[in-house]
Enzyme design. Structure first.
Site, PDB file in Angstrom:
ATOM      1  N   SER A 126      -9.591 -49.566-101.235  1.00 48.62           N
ATOM      2  CA  SER A 126      -9.470 -49.576-102.690  1.00 48.62           C
ATOM      3  C   SER A 126      -9.950 -48.306-103.363  1.00 48.62           C
ATOM      4  O   SER A 126      -9.548 -48.028-104.498  1.00 48.62           O
ATOM      5  CB  SER A 126     -10.245 -50.764-103.269  1.00 48.62           C
ATOM      6  OG  SER A 126     -11.623 -50.654-102.976  1.00 48.62           O
ATOM      7  N   HIS A 176      -5.406 -55.383-101.387  1.00 42.50           N
ATOM      8  CA  HIS A 176      -4.683 -54.400-102.192  1.00 42.50           C
ATOM      9  C   HIS A 176      -3.276 -54.143-101.670  1.00 42.50           C
ATOM     10  O   HIS A 176      -2.654 -53.140-102.029  1.00 42.50           O
ATOM     11  CB  HIS A 176      -5.477 -53.096-102.260  1.00 42.50           C
ATOM     12  CG  HIS A 176      -6.734 -53.215-103.050  1.00 42.50           C
ATOM     13  ND1 HIS A 176      -6.788 -53.026-104.416  1.00 42.50           N
ATOM     14  CD2 HIS A 176      -8.002 -53.549-102.676  1.00 42.50           C
ATOM     15  CE1 HIS A 176      -8.019 -53.216-104.843  1.00 42.50           C
ATOM     16  NE2 HIS A 176      -8.776 -53.537-103.816  1.00 42.50           N
ATOM     17  N   LYS A 198      -5.000 -59.664-107.636  1.00 43.53           N
ATOM     18  CA  LYS A 198      -4.585 -58.280-107.871  1.00 43.53           C
ATOM     19  C   LYS A 198      -3.082 -58.240-108.167  1.00 43.53           C
ATOM     20  O   LYS A 198      -2.674 -58.533-109.283  1.00 43.53           O
ATOM     21  CB  LYS A 198      -5.011 -57.411-106.694  1.00 43.53           C
ATOM     22  CG  LYS A 198      -6.547 -57.346-106.591  1.00 43.53           C
ATOM     23  CD  LYS A 198      -7.036 -56.506-105.464  1.00 43.53           C
ATOM     24  CE  LYS A 198      -8.541 -56.306-105.516  1.00 43.53           C
ATOM     25  NZ  LYS A 198      -9.337 -57.545-105.508  1.00 43.53           N
TER      26      LYS A 198
END
Length: 415
Positions: free
Chosen positions: A205, A233, A263
């Site tokens: 990240s 992610h 996310k």
């Protein structure tokens, strides 16, 4: 029982033995580590942001700014279809699960989401948790390996999972397959009578880079280790709404696949996907699942709709187009942009320079956070830029213009 000189006769602590939180906060301030909360009016490509109001209601007096600081990569948190799915789940099931999934909190909404996640990840089953953090901590502690081999840049939830289990943890150099191979070879020379778990993020990240998953699987298989990959992610950003594991065709070789719903899927919660035996074990032994109220049904409904949208190509193509435009533009100005994913870390170097640049970007209407030590190594402070599929071409150009003008103003770029 022995006496404790910090307590009185009745066991009351003397005032001087308390927690001096003001001193702790001052120490953080001195080290440049003091943080605050800045409420955001809405989760979208543009929003107004309030200074930290403490315990008071936030006030949104400033103009809207462009947000390049969110992990809502596909812009689905504000998508009407996703919001409608959350509403429908709330009406059908309730706003909360009401209990642990092992009691009465297991609903058709949870089961439908888990079936879709398993299909996207190509596994027998999936299990949703209240957060990605809970999924990591729960999976690691439930597996209870003898030794864990963990990438040095893994997320804090993985680090904390390692701390909570009575395993030896070996931290290997970031994305260094040779270092992992050497560490596992050392273990094999010492003994073969232990369970071994290799744990890594797929997309990191703060660096925007990708773990060498194929090499990791090769090495793990030579030494009888399992592989656990956190796709926080990456979930939703590749074909079929899968992650890097799916992109590289490694689903049969990664025993434990994790991710988050908070996310790219614009909701809340986490998941583990794998074999039927893995899921059955986790729902019995993962304490962060067993002893936690089930994921809120509206979050599950929203995540399921977001997963369906992500499985189509339009949003993903728009995101990657935005990523390419920003990377090319920033590099053309003279910035060094790390990574190879939708996360664009713009390298500045020293902490003070990154903080000043971030502040100046705000003045130019762009919010992109400065990331500094200890989150990243000393001398590698950066601005973390995260575009969204919903940023328009004009907004991308405005972001680039802000970086050009702010960078020149603070001396990061040449005039």
């Amino acid at each position: 029982m022995g006496s404790d000189d910090t307590t009185g006769e009745r066991g009351h602590r003397h005032p001087e033995a308390g927690f001096d939180l003001d001193d702790r906060l001052a120490a953080r301030e001195e080290r440049g580590l003091r943080r605050d909360l800045a409420p955001t009016e809405r989760v979208a490509a543009r929003s107004r942001v309030s200074p930290d109001p403490g315990g008071e209601p936030p006030t949104f007096d400033d103009p809207e700014r462009l947000l390049f600081a969110t992990n809502d990569y596909l812009g689905l948190a504000s998508d009407e279809r996703v919001q409608r799915a959350a509403t429908e789940a709330a009406k059908a099931v309730g706003t909360g699960a009401g209990a642990s999934r092992l009691v009465t909190g297991d609903t058709p909404v949870h089961r439908a989401l888990e079936r879709d996640l398993a299909a996207a990840k190509g596994t027998d089953r999936a299990l949703v948790f209240s957060s990605g953090y809970a999924a990591n901590v729960g999976a690691i502690t439930a597996l209870a390996p003898d030794v864990i081999l963990s990438d040095e840049s893994n997320h804090a939830s993985i680090v904390d999972g390692c701390r909570l289990v009575s395993a030896e943890t070996v931290v290997y150099d970031h994305c260094d397959a040779d270092a992992l191979a050497a560490a596992l070879a050392d273990r094999s020379r010492a003994t073969d009578d232990e369970t071994r778990l290799v744990v890594t993020d797929s997309v990191f990240s703060m660096d925007g880079d990708i773990a060498p998953l194929a090499a990791i699987c090769d090495i793990a298989e030579r030494h009888g280790a399992w592989v656990m990959v956190d796709e926080a992610h990456a979930t939703g950003l590749y074909d079929g709404a899968g992650g890097i594991v799916q992109r590289e065709g490694l689903g049969e070789r990664v025993q434990v696949q994790l991710g988050t719903l908070s996310k790219a899927l614009g909701s809340q919660g986490g998941y583990v996907a794998g074999s039927d035996a893995l899921i059955e074990h986790l729902l019995n032994a993962a304490r962060s699942f067993v002893f936690s109220t089930g994921l809120a049904p509206p979050a599950a409904g929203a995540a399921r709709e977001a997963l369906a949208i992500a499985s189509e190509s339009e949003r993903r193509h728009r995101l990657w187009s935005a990523v390419d435009r920003l990377r090319e533009g920033l590099e053309a100005m003279g910035y060094t942009v790390l990574g190879e994913t939708q996360i664009l870390p713009v390298l500045v170097g020293e902490r003070a320079g990154a903080m000043v640049l971030a502040d100046r970007l705000v003045d130019h209407g762009v919010i992109a956070p400065a990331i500094r030590p200890p989150t990243v190594p000393t001398g590698t402070s950066r601005i973390r830029v995260a575009p969204m599929a919903t940023h328009t071409d004009a907004e991308l150009e405005r972001c680039l213009r802000a970086f050009r003008e702010a960078g020149r103003a603070v001396g990061v770029l040449d005039e």
